[in-house]
Design a protein around this motif. Structure first.
Motif, PDB file in Angstrom:
ATOM      1  N   ARG A 119       5.559   7.144  -1.889  1.00  0.00           N
ATOM      2  CA  ARG A 119       4.203   6.697  -1.428  1.00  0.00           C
ATOM      3  C   ARG A 119       4.395   6.029   0.140  1.00  0.00           C
ATOM      4  O   ARG A 119       3.273   6.405   0.877  1.00  0.00           O
ATOM      5  N   GLU A 152       5.179   9.642  -7.595  1.00  0.00           N
ATOM      6  CA  GLU A 152       5.054   8.268  -6.945  1.00  0.00           C
ATOM      7  C   GLU A 152       3.950   7.436  -8.167  1.00  0.00           C
ATOM      8  O   GLU A 152       3.264   7.981  -8.703  1.00  0.00           O
ATOM      9  N   ALA A 210       3.320  13.568  -0.073  1.00  0.00           N
ATOM     10  CA  ALA A 210       4.164  12.826  -1.014  1.00  0.00           C
ATOM     11  C   ALA A 210       5.050  13.892  -1.618  1.00  0.00           C
ATOM     12  O   ALA A 210       4.907  15.098  -1.870  1.00  0.00           O
TER      13      ALA A 210
END
Length: 198
Positions: A88, A102, A98
């Motif tokens: 992240r 995450e 991303a």
């Protein structure tokens, strides 16, 4: 060992690397800080040291900063590197989507011949006095998926891995020492192993 048994002969060495990086990630999160990318170059199985990302601005400066982590590895003639980053944080810093679960701590172990991606996803538990979406949190580590040989890497991470094995063309009697000094002057935090600190 799950990374590279032919390089890290002892499983405990890799386990120590993983636990050390997970602990550093947890310490940063507990202080309300984002874990900074860090690279660990090795030469013939010996750790050169650790280099943490300098303070960066979001966007191209962050991309450049991550790629420049490779400089110490290249100057040392590293034959393998371990680079760690938080999904992240790097995505937000670099303005990229991303590239996996995450929140997640990622470790890539690379040699000139390829790389293996290890992911350590976690959930965030807010610590007393912290707040959701900011402040102090503790990672609760979830089960790690199997490592992926040749796994997809964020573009700046991929470039850092590639450049780690590209010899630097420096006309200086001590290119390694010069690179370390210049990186420290630029704000990178460099901690060399004793064998390379002399």
């Amino acid at each position: 060992m799950r990374l590279s048994r032919e390089k890290f002969v002892d499983t405990r060495v890799w386990d120590t690397v993983v636990e050390s990086l997970k602990s550093a990630c947890a310490a940063d999160l507990a202080e309300g800080a984002e874990p900074r990318p860090v690279i660990m170059p090795l030469v013939r199985g010996e750790l050169v040291g650790l280099v943490w990302l300098r303070p960066v601005r979001s966007g191209q400066d962050a991309v450049t900063g991550i790629v420049e982590l490779s400089n110490v590895a290249a100057a040392a003639g590293a034959d393998e590197v371990v680079l760690a980053w938080e999904t992240r944080h790097v995505a937000a810093l670099c303005g990229l989507p991303a590239d996996g679960p995450e929140p997640c701590l990622n470790l890539v172990h690379a040699t000139r011949d390829g790389h293996v991606l290890h992911r350590f996803p976690y959930t965030e538990q807010v610590l007393p006095g912290g707040s959701e979406g900011g402040g102090s949190v503790r990672p609760e580590w979830r089960p790690a998926p199997e490592p992926v040989a040749g796994g997809e890497l964020a573009a700046p991470v991929r470039a850092a891995v590639d450049y780690s094995f590209t010899p630097l063309d420096l006309d200086h009697p001590s290119p390694f020492g010069v690179v370390v000094v210049l990186m420290e002057q630029d704000g990178y935090r460099v901690r060399l192993a004793d064998a390379f600190a002399a």
